[in-house]
Design an enzyme around this catalytic site. Sequence first.
Site, mmCIF file in Angstrom:
data_model
loop_
_atom_site.group_PDB
_atom_site.id
_atom_site.type_symbol
_atom_site.label_atom_id
_atom_site.label_comp_id
_atom_site.label_asym_id
_atom_site.label_seq_id
_atom_site.Cartn_x
_atom_site.Cartn_y
_atom_site.Cartn_z
ATOM 1 N N ASP A 53 0.787 -1.136 0.065
ATOM 2 C CA ASP A 53 -0.090 -0.032 -0.048
ATOM 3 C C ASP A 53 0.956 1.323 0.105
ATOM 4 O O ASP A 53 1.446 1.689 0.973
ATOM 5 C CB ASP A 53 -1.006 -0.123 1.204
ATOM 6 C CG ASP A 53 -1.936 1.209 1.196
ATOM 7 O OD1 ASP A 53 -1.829 2.047 0.464
ATOM 8 O OD2 ASP A 53 -3.125 0.696 1.487
ATOM 9 N N ARG A 102 -0.293 4.339 -0.704
ATOM 10 C CA ARG A 102 -0.998 5.493 -0.520
ATOM 11 C C ARG A 102 -0.607 6.577 0.209
ATOM 12 O O ARG A 102 0.116 6.109 1.345
ATOM 13 C CB ARG A 102 -2.552 5.184 -0.358
ATOM 14 C CG ARG A 102 -3.152 4.732 -1.477
ATOM 15 C CD ARG A 102 -4.638 4.557 -1.181
ATOM 16 N NE ARG A 102 -4.461 3.095 -0.402
ATOM 17 C CZ ARG A 102 -5.643 2.548 -0.121
ATOM 18 N NH1 ARG A 102 -6.809 2.910 -0.513
ATOM 19 N NH2 ARG A 102 -5.536 1.372 0.582
#
Length: 236
Positions: free
Chosen positions: A151, A153
């Site tokens: 991830d 982000r």
Amino acid sequence: MGIPKDRAEELLRENADHRCEDALDTCVRIRAIADLPTRFGEYQVVAFESPADRKEHAAFVHGDVCERDDVPVRLHSECLTGDAIGSLRCDCRDQLIESLERIGQMETGIVLYLRQEGRGIGFVNKIRAYQLQDAGFDTVQANELLGFRPDERDYGVAAHMLGSLHVRSIQILTNNPMKVADLERHGVRIVGRIPVAVPPNEVNRPYLETKRRKLGHLLDLEQFDDLTDVPEGAGR
Ligand SMILES: [Zn+2]
Ligand SMILES: [Zn+2]
């Protein structure tokens, strides 16, 4: 009643020359605000732009959220295949619709729509990861094979967007504990968490199992095992 007109004009004025010199990669400016009636209720759309790379993000705002506490907020990362096309490989569209519906019925709330396709790895790499999954790898393995962490982000932009809207504190709609920690690290005051429960479909169940097992999502998939009429997910 959304953000009042004079307040909206004030936001546009104070954002006109805004620039975070010390954190330019996560800096965004409000560039336009308009009413957006939707099938999920009355919304306003706030258009953001990054002064560094001209990347555009959106906040879908329900009610007057400026200077408010406990505002329900959902962070949504762009997913072209799910959001627009109704792909069953993920649950993005179901989550987006569920969030818009729920917030549309609340007093206030915000859906932040972040333009970071494929959990931040970009569209082409996302499809490459799908290609690897078609060859038998799971979503985390596929991302790792492409050299990405599961991830990538960045919640700095989301935190900045909430700051630009003068939101004082939020209740976050998520099953992902990492989101809470990441946002808090970027200075967002989180006073509560609202779980988002969307039943899995036949295609995305293994993907959701991986999210729970490997990425620490708080998903209780068993709660849906008794449902004989599992929605298709792409129907709405
Ligand atoms: Zn800034
Ligand atoms: Zn998706």
